[in-house]
Design a protein around this motif. Structure first.
Motif, PDB file in Angstrom:
ATOM      1  N   THR A   1      -0.567   0.132  11.290  1.00  0.00           N
ATOM      2  CA  THR A   1      -1.743  -0.346  12.001  1.00  0.00           C
ATOM      3  C   THR A   1      -2.971  -0.348  11.094  1.00  0.00           C
ATOM      4  O   THR A   1      -3.784  -1.284  11.106  1.00  0.00           O
ATOM      5  CB  THR A   1      -2.007   0.511  13.258  1.00  0.00           C
ATOM      6  N   LEU A   2      -3.137   0.699  10.282  1.00  0.00           N
ATOM      7  CA  LEU A   2      -4.274   0.760   9.365  1.00  0.00           C
ATOM      8  C   LEU A   2      -4.217  -0.365   8.330  1.00  0.00           C
ATOM      9  O   LEU A   2      -5.238  -0.992   8.029  1.00  0.00           O
ATOM     10  CB  LEU A   2      -4.290   2.111   8.648  1.00  0.00           C
ATOM     11  N   VAL A   3      -3.028  -0.625   7.811  1.00  0.00           N
ATOM     12  CA  VAL A   3      -2.871  -1.700   6.827  1.00  0.00           C
ATOM     13  C   VAL A   3      -3.135  -3.055   7.476  1.00  0.00           C
ATOM     14  O   VAL A   3      -3.799  -3.924   6.895  1.00  0.00           O
ATOM     15  CB  VAL A   3      -1.454  -1.660   6.198  1.00  0.00           C
ATOM     16  N   ARG A   4      -2.613  -3.240   8.657  1.00  0.00           N
ATOM     17  CA  ARG A   4      -2.816  -4.503   9.378  1.00  0.00           C
ATOM     18  C   ARG A   4      -4.314  -4.769   9.596  1.00  0.00           C
ATOM     19  O   ARG A   4      -4.794  -5.893   9.401  1.00  0.00           O
ATOM     20  CB  ARG A   4      -2.085  -4.467  10.719  1.00  0.00           C
ATOM     21  N   ALA A   5      -5.059  -3.735   9.988  1.00  0.00           N
ATOM     22  CA  ALA A   5      -6.493  -3.883  10.214  1.00  0.00           C
ATOM     23  C   ALA A   5      -7.228  -4.191   8.913  1.00  0.00           C
ATOM     24  O   ALA A   5      -8.222  -4.927   8.899  1.00  0.00           O
ATOM     25  CB  ALA A   5      -7.060  -2.610  10.843  1.00  0.00           C
TER      26      ALA A   5
ATOM     27  N   PHE B   1       0.828  -1.209   0.000  1.00  0.00           N
ATOM     28  CA  PHE B   1       0.000   0.000   0.000  1.00  0.00           C
ATOM     29  C   PHE B   1       0.864   1.262   0.000  1.00  0.00           C
ATOM     30  O   PHE B   1       1.975   1.283   0.522  1.00  0.00           O
ATOM     31  CB  PHE B   1      -0.905   0.033   1.241  1.00  0.00           C
ATOM     32  N   GLY B   2       0.296   2.314  -0.550  1.00  0.00           N
ATOM     33  CA  GLY B   2       0.836   3.643  -0.363  1.00  0.00           C
ATOM     34  C   GLY B   2       0.002   4.358   0.681  1.00  0.00           C
ATOM     35  O   GLY B   2      -1.119   3.944   0.997  1.00  0.00           O
ATOM     36  N   TYR B   3       0.532   5.420   1.232  1.00  0.00           N
ATOM     37  CA  TYR B   3      -0.261   6.220   2.158  1.00  0.00           C
ATOM     38  C   TYR B   3       0.149   7.679   2.017  1.00  0.00           C
ATOM     39  O   TYR B   3       1.232   8.013   1.517  1.00  0.00           O
ATOM     40  CB  TYR B   3      -0.113   5.739   3.598  1.00  0.00           C
ATOM     41  N   ALA B   4      -0.753   8.559   2.470  1.00  0.00           N
ATOM     42  CA  ALA B   4      -0.484   9.995   2.415  1.00  0.00           C
ATOM     43  C   ALA B   4      -1.090  10.655   3.642  1.00  0.00           C
ATOM     44  O   ALA B   4      -2.102  10.188   4.188  1.00  0.00           O
ATOM     45  CB  ALA B   4      -1.056  10.611   1.145  1.00  0.00           C
ATOM     46  N   PHE B   5      -0.460  11.743   4.061  1.00  0.00           N
ATOM     47  CA  PHE B   5      -0.938  12.479   5.234  1.00  0.00           C
ATOM     48  C   PHE B   5      -0.686  13.969   5.023  1.00  0.00           C
ATOM     49  O   PHE B   5       0.428  14.382   4.702  1.00  0.00           O
ATOM     50  CB  PHE B   5      -0.213  12.002   6.491  1.00  0.00           C
TER      51      PHE B   5
ATOM     52  N   PRO C   1      -8.871  16.716   7.557  1.00  0.00           N
ATOM     53  CA  PRO C   1      -9.867  15.853   8.215  1.00  0.00           C
ATOM     54  C   PRO C   1      -9.859  14.410   7.726  1.00  0.00           C
ATOM     55  O   PRO C   1     -10.456  13.545   8.367  1.00  0.00           O
ATOM     56  CB  PRO C   1     -11.205  16.539   7.901  1.00  0.00           C
ATOM     57  N   ALA C   2      -9.168  14.122   6.618  1.00  0.00           N
ATOM     58  CA  ALA C   2      -9.087  12.737   6.124  1.00  0.00           C
ATOM     59  C   ALA C   2      -8.090  11.905   6.924  1.00  0.00           C
ATOM     60  O   ALA C   2      -8.122  10.674   6.866  1.00  0.00           O
ATOM     61  CB  ALA C   2      -8.706  12.729   4.649  1.00  0.00           C
ATOM     62  N   GLY C   3      -7.187  12.545   7.662  1.00  0.00           N
ATOM     63  CA  GLY C   3      -6.177  11.805   8.400  1.00  0.00           C
ATOM     64  C   GLY C   3      -5.201  11.112   7.461  1.00  0.00           C
ATOM     65  O   GLY C   3      -4.889  11.603   6.381  1.00  0.00           O
ATOM     66  N   ILE C   4      -4.718   9.944   7.886  1.00  0.00           N
ATOM     67  CA  ILE C   4      -3.817   9.151   7.046  1.00  0.00           C
ATOM     68  C   ILE C   4      -4.657   8.369   6.037  1.00  0.00           C
ATOM     69  O   ILE C   4      -5.568   7.635   6.410  1.00  0.00           O
ATOM     70  CB  ILE C   4      -2.959   8.201   7.890  1.00  0.00           C
ATOM     71  N   VAL C   5      -4.350   8.533   4.769  1.00  0.00           N
ATOM     72  CA  VAL C   5      -5.144   7.927   3.692  1.00  0.00           C
ATOM     73  C   VAL C   5      -4.351   6.786   3.057  1.00  0.00           C
ATOM     74  O   VAL C   5      -3.228   6.982   2.584  1.00  0.00           O
ATOM     75  CB  VAL C   5      -5.487   8.970   2.604  1.00  0.00           C
ATOM     76  N   LEU C   6      -4.936   5.578   3.053  1.00  0.00           N
ATOM     77  CA  LEU C   6      -4.327   4.434   2.374  1.00  0.00           C
ATOM     78  C   LEU C   6      -4.759   4.406   0.909  1.00  0.00           C
ATOM     79  O   LEU C   6      -5.871   4.821   0.571  1.00  0.00           O
ATOM     80  CB  LEU C   6      -4.744   3.130   3.048  1.00  0.00           C
ATOM     81  N   MET C   7      -3.895   3.880   0.047  1.00  0.00           N
ATOM     82  CA  MET C   7      -4.204   3.808  -1.386  1.00  0.00           C
ATOM     83  C   MET C   7      -3.335   2.744  -2.040  1.00  0.00           C
ATOM     84  O   MET C   7      -2.358   2.287  -1.433  1.00  0.00           O
ATOM     85  CB  MET C   7      -3.940   5.170  -2.034  1.00  0.00           C
ATOM     86  N   ASP C   8      -3.703   2.352  -3.251  1.00  0.00           N
ATOM     87  CA  ASP C   8      -2.830   1.434  -3.970  1.00  0.00           C
ATOM     88  C   ASP C   8      -1.609   2.203  -4.476  1.00  0.00           C
ATOM     89  O   ASP C   8      -1.580   3.439  -4.493  1.00  0.00           O
ATOM     90  CB  ASP C   8      -3.573   0.718  -5.105  1.00  0.00           C
TER      91      ASP C   8
END
Length: 444
Positions: free
Chosen positions: A436-440, A20-24, A29-36
């Motif tokens: 943690t987000l990816v793990r969940a 995954f990629g992520y952005a912050f 208000p989106a917080g940490i955003v996961l993406m492909d």
């Protein structure tokens, strides 16, 4: 979507976790955003956009505030006292304590809050809540050692629920304790009334005892650890508060393994004895970066293996979905009330002139907004600081503690002396939270 041109938000930070990629974006208000990974690549280079196949990805980036149209003018967040909808009080109920920690700023005595003063405080808190149309209220009950004054603690907590349960969207009572007096009776009360616990632990064994000892000089670790284990067995969630100093820094890695292995909530504060010497900050910070780097390596491994979740905060760093125009709400939505009913800007400045008292006509927020302990703070936030306004992380750390800044540099309107630590560790903390987000998302 091809007719419009977009650009990445200047403060956007990106990284990768597994597949995954992520952005912050701080304050987003989106917080940490996961993406492909294709979406991450598109975010980092919008020129690779392919009409049709990338439309959903572009929409993801736009909807989460990671890109915006060229020419878009972003409105910078500002402090506005009319928009305050919550109040938090640091309620100092006693000067008395059974420990003698060398870095404590409280001058110890037997002075304590009476029930009459506690009632006057609750009356003023209720008046403040109603006049300003507030929605949430928090009280951090502290000292000294607040568990020495159970009658006052019970009164304040029970009154908090009685007065605000039908009015507030959130009620948060917290006891800040050294942990030496926590027992089954206290845990019954805490569990019944949903009271949070801030539990001080500065290390394991000798490392805790170096800075947190009884008045007779004996270490408090064995007592604190026994009570901590009682809390763990009781399944009550609590927050470990660790102050890292030059005396206990070599024991932090061992403590970190214990906290991570038990999947605990924990916060690391940092303190350096700055009496007459501010030049030593950097050597302390350089060592901190090495120690915390190793701690976070271990934390990342535990999260990856499913043994822990991200439950940590470092000093003034916030990774939530709000813009932090200051690192805390002093002078805006936070006040300190002492055992005599005097109101202060900050609990660490109760040695100075109070900004009011609970018997006068003004509300607690009116006192906060007219404070003159640090008058430079009035209406100013981190985006006004010349040292911070162009920093990527400004809305994540809020410039650090304004009191520490004022002590170090003579003004609160400047970057923290720990700025180098913040800049180094914020990306590490974002990565841990993304793990943690990816793990969940991926666990079976």
């Amino acid at each position: 979507m091809t007719e419009k041109q977009y650009v990445r938000v200047v403060t956007c930070y990106t990284g990768e976790v597994n597949k995954f990629g992520y952005a912050f974006v701080p304050g987003n208000p989106a917080g940490i955003v996961l993406m492909d990974k294709r979406s991450k690549a598109l975010l980092e280079d919008l020129s690779i956009y392919q009409p049709g196949s990338d439309d959903d990805r572009l929409r993801l980036l736009l909807d989460n505030g990671l890109i915006h149209e060229i020419g878009f003018v972003d409105v910078k967040p500002k402090l506005c006292k009319e928009h305050v909808r919550s109040i938090s009080t640091w309620l100092h109920i006693t000067n008395n304590c059974n420990l003698d920690c060398p870095y404590c700023y409280i001058k110890k005595s037997s002075d304590r809050m009476t029930i009459a003063t506690a009632k006057a405080y609750m009356d003023k808190l209720e008046e403040t809540f109603l006049k300003h149309s507030l929605r949430s209220v928090a009280i951090r009950i502290s000292g000294g050692e607040p568990t020495l004054e159970r009658e006052v603690v019970e009164y304040v907590v029970q009154e908090l629920y009685s007065r605000f349960q039908s009015r507030a969207t959130e009620i948060l009572p917290v006891i800040i304790t050294n942990g030496t007096l926590i027992n089954e009776s206290w845990l019954d009360f805490i569990n019944k009334h949903k009271v949070g616990i801030g539990f001080s632990l500065d290390g394991l064994g000798q490392w805790h005892d170096r800075t947190r000892f009884f008045k007779n000089g004996g270490g408090s670790f064995q007592t604190v650890f026994r009570n901590l284990e009682i809390c763990l067995r009781s399944k009550i969630r609590f927050n470990i508060l660790t102050t890292i100093t030059e005396d206990n820094i070599d024991g932090v890695e061992e403590l970190n393994r214990y906290l991570v292995n038990n999947d605990l909530n924990f916060r690391y504060g940092v303190y350096r004895d700055t009496t007459g010497d501010y030049q030593g900050y950097q050597s302390f910070i350089d060592k901190l970066k090495i120690v915390l780097g190793r701690c976070y390596d271990y934390y990342a491994q535990a999260i990856t293996e499913g043994r822990a979740q991200f439950r940590h905060r470092l000093v003034d760093i916030h990774l939530d979905r709000n813009p932090h125009i200051r690192s805390c709400g002093i002078g805006h939505s936070v006040v300190t009330v002492n055992h005599r009913g005097e109101v202060y800007l900050c609990q660490s400045r109760m040695n100075l002139k109070p900004i009011g008292n609970i018997w006068e006509k003004r509300t607690l927020l009116e006192m906060a907004h007219s404070q003159n302990t640090l008058p430079q703070l009035a209406n100013h936030g981190v985006l006004d600081y010349n040292t911070c306004k162009s920093c990527q992380w400004a809305l994540t750390c809020g410039g650090g503690c304004p009191v520490v800044n004022a002590d170090t540099y003579g003004t609160p309107l400047t970057a923290s002396p720990y700025c180098d630590l913040f800049r180094t560790m914020i990306p590490r903390l974002i990565h841990l939270k993304a793990l943690t987000l990816v793990r969940a998302l991926t666990k079976v």
